[in-house]
Motif scaffolding. Structure first.
Motif, PDB file in Angstrom:
ATOM      1  N   VAL A  22       0.845  -1.202   0.000  1.00  0.00           N
ATOM      2  CA  VAL A  22       0.000   0.000   0.000  1.00  0.00           C
ATOM      3  C   VAL A  22       0.879   1.250   0.000  1.00  0.00           C
ATOM      4  O   VAL A  22       0.637   2.204  -0.749  1.00  0.00           O
ATOM      5  CB  VAL A  22      -0.936   0.000   1.224  1.00  0.00           C
ATOM      6  N   ARG A  23       1.919   1.249   0.837  1.00  0.00           N
ATOM      7  CA  ARG A  23       2.837   2.392   0.872  1.00  0.00           C
ATOM      8  C   ARG A  23       3.487   2.599  -0.496  1.00  0.00           C
ATOM      9  O   ARG A  23       3.602   3.725  -0.989  1.00  0.00           O
ATOM     10  CB  ARG A  23       3.926   2.166   1.919  1.00  0.00           C
ATOM     11  N   ALA A  24       3.927   1.506  -1.091  1.00  0.00           N
ATOM     12  CA  ALA A  24       4.592   1.599  -2.395  1.00  0.00           C
ATOM     13  C   ALA A  24       3.656   2.154  -3.459  1.00  0.00           C
ATOM     14  O   ALA A  24       4.091   2.840  -4.387  1.00  0.00           O
ATOM     15  CB  ALA A  24       5.106   0.220  -2.814  1.00  0.00           C
ATOM     16  N   MET A  25       2.349   1.880  -3.332  1.00  0.00           N
ATOM     17  CA  MET A  25       1.382   2.384  -4.301  1.00  0.00           C
ATOM     18  C   MET A  25       1.088   3.865  -4.082  1.00  0.00           C
ATOM     19  O   MET A  25       1.016   4.656  -5.034  1.00  0.00           O
ATOM     20  CB  MET A  25       0.070   1.587  -4.212  1.00  0.00           C
ATOM     21  N   LEU A  26       0.934   4.272  -2.825  1.00  0.00           N
ATOM     22  CA  LEU A  26       0.463   5.626  -2.544  1.00  0.00           C
ATOM     23  C   LEU A  26       1.557   6.688  -2.567  1.00  0.00           C
ATOM     24  O   LEU A  26       1.326   7.820  -3.005  1.00  0.00           O
ATOM     25  CB  LEU A  26      -0.228   5.656  -1.173  1.00  0.00           C
ATOM     26  N   ILE A  27       2.752   6.362  -2.104  1.00  0.00           N
ATOM     27  CA  ILE A  27       3.786   7.384  -1.929  1.00  0.00           C
ATOM     28  C   ILE A  27       4.162   8.099  -3.227  1.00  0.00           C
ATOM     29  O   ILE A  27       4.327   9.324  -3.236  1.00  0.00           O
ATOM     30  CB  ILE A  27       5.025   6.771  -1.236  1.00  0.00           C
ATOM     31  N   PRO A  28       4.258   7.417  -4.376  1.00  0.00           N
ATOM     32  CA  PRO A  28       4.624   8.150  -5.606  1.00  0.00           C
ATOM     33  C   PRO A  28       3.497   9.025  -6.169  1.00  0.00           C
ATOM     34  O   PRO A  28       3.743   9.852  -7.041  1.00  0.00           O
ATOM     35  CB  PRO A  28       4.971   7.032  -6.600  1.00  0.00           C
ATOM     36  N   LEU A  53       0.852   6.694   5.282  1.00  0.00           N
ATOM     37  CA  LEU A  53       1.549   7.750   4.546  1.00  0.00           C
ATOM     38  C   LEU A  53       2.665   8.340   5.406  1.00  0.00           C
ATOM     39  O   LEU A  53       2.522   8.447   6.634  1.00  0.00           O
ATOM     40  CB  LEU A  53       0.573   8.861   4.149  1.00  0.00           C
ATOM     41  N   PRO A  54       3.775   8.765   4.786  1.00  0.00           N
ATOM     42  CA  PRO A  54       4.792   9.513   5.541  1.00  0.00           C
ATOM     43  C   PRO A  54       4.175  10.783   6.128  1.00  0.00           C
ATOM     44  O   PRO A  54       3.242  11.353   5.545  1.00  0.00           O
ATOM     45  CB  PRO A  54       5.838   9.855   4.467  1.00  0.00           C
ATOM     46  N   LYS A  55       4.714  11.224   7.262  1.00  0.00           N
ATOM     47  CA  LYS A  55       4.081  12.310   8.008  1.00  0.00           C
ATOM     48  C   LYS A  55       3.907  13.572   7.166  1.00  0.00           C
ATOM     49  O   LYS A  55       2.839  14.173   7.140  1.00  0.00           O
ATOM     50  CB  LYS A  55       4.893  12.609   9.264  1.00  0.00           C
ATOM     51  N   ASP A  56       4.963  13.984   6.472  1.00  0.00           N
ATOM     52  CA  ASP A  56       4.875  15.221   5.693  1.00  0.00           C
ATOM     53  C   ASP A  56       3.842  15.108   4.581  1.00  0.00           C
ATOM     54  O   ASP A  56       3.091  16.051   4.305  1.00  0.00           O
ATOM     55  CB  ASP A  56       6.242  15.579   5.104  1.00  0.00           C
ATOM     56  N   GLU A  57       3.804  13.973   3.907  1.00  0.00           N
ATOM     57  CA  GLU A  57       2.829  13.790   2.831  1.00  0.00           C
ATOM     58  C   GLU A  57       1.409  13.700   3.395  1.00  0.00           C
ATOM     59  O   GLU A  57       0.447  14.170   2.770  1.00  0.00           O
ATOM     60  CB  GLU A  57       3.145  12.531   2.024  1.00  0.00           C
ATOM     61  N   ALA A  58       1.275  13.103   4.574  1.00  0.00           N
ATOM     62  CA  ALA A  58      -0.046  12.947   5.183  1.00  0.00           C
ATOM     63  C   ALA A  58      -0.690  14.306   5.446  1.00  0.00           C
ATOM     64  O   ALA A  58      -1.895  14.489   5.223  1.00  0.00           O
ATOM     65  CB  ALA A  58       0.056  12.158   6.480  1.00  0.00           C
ATOM     66  N   ILE A  59       0.104  15.274   5.894  1.00  0.00           N
ATOM     67  CA  ILE A  59      -0.428  16.613   6.160  1.00  0.00           C
ATOM     68  C   ILE A  59      -0.980  17.213   4.878  1.00  0.00           C
ATOM     69  O   ILE A  59      -2.074  17.786   4.854  1.00  0.00           O
ATOM     70  CB  ILE A  59       0.666  17.529   6.742  1.00  0.00           C
ATOM     71  N   GLU A  60      -0.235  17.066   3.787  1.00  0.00           N
ATOM     72  CA  GLU A  60      -0.672  17.640   2.511  1.00  0.00           C
ATOM     73  C   GLU A  60      -1.911  16.921   1.981  1.00  0.00           C
ATOM     74  O   GLU A  60      -2.837  17.556   1.473  1.00  0.00           O
ATOM     75  CB  GLU A  60       0.476  17.559   1.505  1.00  0.00           C
ATOM     76  N   VAL A  61      -1.927  15.588   2.097  1.00  0.00           N
ATOM     77  CA  VAL A  61      -3.089  14.819   1.644  1.00  0.00           C
ATOM     78  C   VAL A  61      -4.334  15.208   2.436  1.00  0.00           C
ATOM     79  O   VAL A  61      -5.427  15.335   1.876  1.00  0.00           O
ATOM     80  CB  VAL A  61      -2.811  13.299   1.778  1.00  0.00           C
TER      81      VAL A  61
END
Length: 448
Positions: A22-28, A53-61
């Motif tokens: 799931v991480r590999a699919m969502l992170i890019p 999600l990584p913390k920084d990306e989670a905030i943006e999402v």
């Protein structure tokens, strides 16, 4: 199709517990696309996918998620996690979220936020609903006119990561009064030793904190800006509204106008997820008004009962006439309301626009009236009835276009939303007058 396949694959991976996949699919993926995929997941999987999600990306999402999903996720997280997400959101997005949350939750979050973010959010929440102040952000770059281009670029490098946008820069004095604006492009191509006051634009388009958000959106659209400065009563720069926020405003305003034009009161962000009792309560108001108004049509028909008893066939053409009149009136009101909302039409244009639409109604009436006269004569072989139907349709088209064009201007002058002159209201008004005209013309022509 590809998006649907990815969505199905994401849910399958979550069901199987394949979290690394799931991480590999969502992170890019782009944050907006991740938010859309999380929104489409069943509620039980939304929090799981978000936590991966990584913390920084989670905030943006999180900022791209619908308010309904944002609220659901808040309830799922432990308090420290909630606080970190909320504290790192941009102030305008945070204020929008707080508008949707229960007051008790908002108070708890405000108390535990950092002082700077708490003050920024409280400032936005203090402005009126649907105002520029409510949707602005305080994360922007200001410059002094005495800086050189090289010094300004150094300042931008330091502040870029914490700013909503750096493509438009704002020049202020020591009291934060707005003196001018500067594009990043002009700054980059300037000579390093040039002063900001020499290359800035002094003629600034701005709005005040109490300016309606729709007016701000129209200014952004008119000038093709990426951002618009917001000043207080003393013309001190307090924030900016960006084009992405105003796109949401435009969508909300268009949705509200469409609902109003259909006689449906707005019920929130997502009509189809609103409680059915709330939906019914909102919609029944207009329907009751129209129901009561339509009793006037019944009264008109009852008053002409003797005519209808002698020439029963007249009754068969009533639906045709009132339907055509309502449609013609709705067309006129639609184009006028649209013109008023986009400011392509001004109140001073009323005489010209109403005259033009009435002339169009005459032309339409002549075309439709001629066609329906021939059709009625073909069906019934009664010239008197055919002429009654045709002449009535001409008169109804004239009245419908006049009403459809004039009434929105009237509502605008009375400080009401022109969309209140919706198709159902105009259709009902034309129904009453149309039946009255038709039956009286028929009585005159048939000599009854």
């Amino acid at each position: 199709m590809v998006q649907d396949a990815a969505q199905a694959s994401l849910q399958e991976l979550l069901e199987d517990g394949s979290f690394d996949a799931v991480r590999a699919m969502l992170i890019p993926m782009q944050p907006a696309d991740v938010a859309e995929m999380i929104d489409e997941l069943p509620d039980t999987f939304q929090a799981v996918a978000f936590r991966l999600l990584p913390k920084d990306e989670a905030i943006e999402v999180y900022e791209y998620l619908p308010s309904r999903v944002q609220q659901n996720l808040l309830m799922e997280f432990r308090h420290p996690e909630v606080l970190e997400i909320v504290d790192r959101m941009s102030p305008d997005d945070r204020a929008r979220l707080f508008d949707e949350l229960p007051a008790k939750v908002v108070r708890r979050l405000l108390v535990d936020m950092s002082p700077a973010e708490r003050n920024a959010t409280a400032l936005l929440l203090g402005y009126p609903d649907e105002s520029a102040g409510r949707i602005m952000t305080s994360e922007f770059v200001t410059l002094r006119g005495s800086l050189t281009a090289a010094q300004a670029l150094d300042r931008i490098r330091r502040l870029a990561r914490s700013s909503e946008t750096i493509y438009t820069l704002y020049v202020t004095d020591n009291s934060r009064h707005l003196l001018g604006t500067l594009s990043l492009r002009d700054l980059v191509i300037a000579q390093p030793e040039q002063l900001i006051e020499e290359i800035m634009t002094e003629e600034v388009v701005f709005v005040k904190t109490d300016t309606d958000q729709e007016e701000a959106a129209l200014l952004i659209q008119h000038y093709d800006f990426l951002a618009l400065p917001v000043v207080d009563r003393e013309l001190r720069l307090v924030g900016i509204v960006t084009v992405d926020d105003l796109m949401d405003v435009i969508e909300a305003e268009v949705t509200e106008d469409i609902y109003t034009a259909g006689g449906v009161q707005s019920v929130g962000d997502d009509y189809f997820e609103t409680n059915l009792l709330t939906v019914a309560r909102k919609r029944v108001v207009w329907l009751l008004v129209l129901l009561v108004t339509n009793t006037a049509t019944s009264a008109v028909i009852k008053g002409q009962e003797d005519l209808l008893q002698q020439v029963v066939i007249l009754t068969a053409f009533i639906p045709l006439l009132i339907g055509a009149g309502g449609n013609v009136g709705a067309q006129s009101s639609t184009v006028v309301i649209r013109g008023l909302n986009t400011e392509d039409v001004q109140p001073s244009d009323m005489a010209y626009i109403v005259g033009r639409e009435t002339l169009a109604g005459l032309i339409l009436g002549l075309l439709l009236g001629s066609a329906v006269t021939l059709w009625a004569f073909f069906l019934e072989g009664n010239l008197g009835v055919a002429l009654s139907v045709g002449l009535s349709l001409i008169a109804i088209s004239l009245i419908a276009t006049f009403a459809g064009a004039a009434l929105p201007f009237l509502f605008k002058a009375l400080k009401f939303d022109p969309a209140l002159m919706s198709a159902p209201f105009i259709t009902t008004a034309v129904d009453v007058l149309g039946v009255l005209i038709y039956l009286n013309i028929a009585r005159l022509i048939l000599g009854i």
